[in-house]
Motif scaffolding. Structure first.
Motif, short mmCIF file in Angstrom:
data_model
loop_
_atom_site.label_atom_id
_atom_site.label_comp_id
_atom_site.label_asym_id
_atom_site.label_seq_id
_atom_site.Cartn_x
_atom_site.Cartn_y
_atom_site.Cartn_z
N ASN A 1 0.83 -1.20 0.00
CA ASN A 1 0.00 0.00 0.00
C ASN A 1 0.86 1.25 0.00
N ALA A 2 1.93 1.24 0.79
CA ALA A 2 2.83 2.39 0.85
C ALA A 2 3.51 2.63 -0.50
N MET A 3 3.93 1.56 -1.17
CA MET A 3 4.58 1.70 -2.48
C MET A 3 3.60 2.22 -3.53
N ARG A 4 2.36 1.73 -3.48
CA ARG A 4 1.34 2.18 -4.43
C ARG A 4 1.02 3.65 -4.21
N ASN A 5 0.89 4.06 -2.95
CA ASN A 5 0.61 5.45 -2.64
C ASN A 5 1.77 6.36 -3.03
N LYS A 6 3.00 5.89 -2.86
CA LYS A 6 4.17 6.67 -3.24
C LYS A 6 4.18 6.88 -4.75
N ALA A 7 3.86 5.85 -5.52
CA ALA A 7 3.83 5.97 -6.98
C ALA A 7 2.77 6.98 -7.40
N ARG A 8 1.59 6.95 -6.79
CA ARG A 8 0.54 7.93 -7.12
C ARG A 8 1.01 9.34 -6.80
N SER A 9 1.70 9.49 -5.69
CA SER A 9 2.21 10.80 -5.28
C SER A 9 3.25 11.32 -6.27
N ILE A 10 4.15 10.46 -6.69
CA ILE A 10 5.19 10.85 -7.65
C ILE A 10 4.58 11.35 -8.95
N LEU A 11 3.51 10.69 -9.40
CA LEU A 11 2.84 11.08 -10.64
C LEU A 11 1.92 12.29 -10.46
N GLY A 12 1.65 12.65 -9.23
CA GLY A 12 0.77 13.79 -8.97
C GLY A 12 -0.70 13.46 -9.08
N LEU A 13 -1.06 12.20 -8.93
CA LEU A 13 -2.47 11.79 -8.99
C LEU A 13 -3.13 12.11 -7.66
N LYS A 14 -4.18 12.87 -7.71
CA LYS A 14 -4.90 13.30 -6.51
C LYS A 14 -5.97 12.28 -6.12
N VAL A 15 -6.47 12.38 -4.91
CA VAL A 15 -7.56 11.53 -4.45
C VAL A 15 -8.77 11.79 -5.34
N GLY A 16 -9.38 10.73 -5.82
CA GLY A 16 -10.54 10.86 -6.68
C GLY A 16 -10.20 10.79 -8.17
N ASP A 17 -8.92 10.88 -8.50
CA ASP A 17 -8.49 10.76 -9.90
C ASP A 17 -8.69 9.30 -10.31
N PRO A 18 -9.45 9.04 -11.38
CA PRO A 18 -9.73 7.65 -11.73
C PRO A 18 -8.54 6.89 -12.33
N ARG A 19 -7.48 7.60 -12.68
CA ARG A 19 -6.32 6.92 -13.25
C ARG A 19 -5.51 6.22 -12.18
N GLU A 20 -4.71 5.26 -12.62
CA GLU A 20 -3.85 4.51 -11.72
C GLU A 20 -2.40 4.69 -12.13
N ALA A 21 -1.50 4.48 -11.19
CA ALA A 21 -0.06 4.51 -11.48
C ALA A 21 0.33 3.14 -12.01
N ASP A 22 0.86 3.10 -13.22
CA ASP A 22 1.29 1.86 -13.84
C ASP A 22 2.81 1.82 -13.86
N HIS A 23 3.38 0.73 -13.40
CA HIS A 23 4.82 0.55 -13.45
C HIS A 23 5.15 -0.14 -14.77
N ILE A 24 5.98 0.50 -15.59
CA ILE A 24 6.37 -0.07 -16.88
C ILE A 24 7.07 -1.40 -16.64
N ILE A 25 8.06 -1.42 -15.75
CA ILE A 25 8.67 -2.66 -15.28
C ILE A 25 8.08 -2.90 -13.89
N PRO A 26 7.29 -3.95 -13.71
CA PRO A 26 6.60 -4.17 -12.44
C PRO A 26 7.56 -4.25 -11.25
N LEU A 27 7.07 -3.82 -10.10
CA LEU A 27 7.87 -3.89 -8.88
C LEU A 27 8.29 -5.33 -8.60
#
Length: 75
Positions: free
Chosen positions: A24-50
């Motif tokens: 959960n922490a890694m997923r939230n960090k990725a969203r933060s890095i991309l600048g995705l706000k709460v409620g944004d329907p997009r997701e953070a996709d890792h090109i090379i999976p974790l």
């Protein structure tokens, strides 16, 4: 008579495990890095999976729709 399931306890027991907290922490960090706000329907996709050695660097992240991200997982 069947014993009733305690869904709250099951949820807490599963989501309180260290591996789940780390994910959960890694997923939230990725969203933060991309600048995705709460409620944004997009997701953070890792090109090379974790799970395959990818990182949370911005060069390895992209914002995609939920549908596109889930399709990628099914490959």
């Amino acid at each position: 008579m069947a014993k009733k399931r305690n869904y709250k306890k099951e949820y807490k027991d599963y989501h309180s495990k260290p591996i789940q907290l780390k994910r959960n922490a890694m997923r939230n960090k990725a969203r933060s890095i991309l600048g995705l706000k709460v409620g944004d329907p997009r997701e953070a996709d890792h090109i090379i999976p974790l799970s395959k050695g990818g990182t949370n660097k911005k060069s390895n992240l992209r914002a995609v729709s939920r549908t596109a991200n889930r399709k990628k997982h099914q490959k």
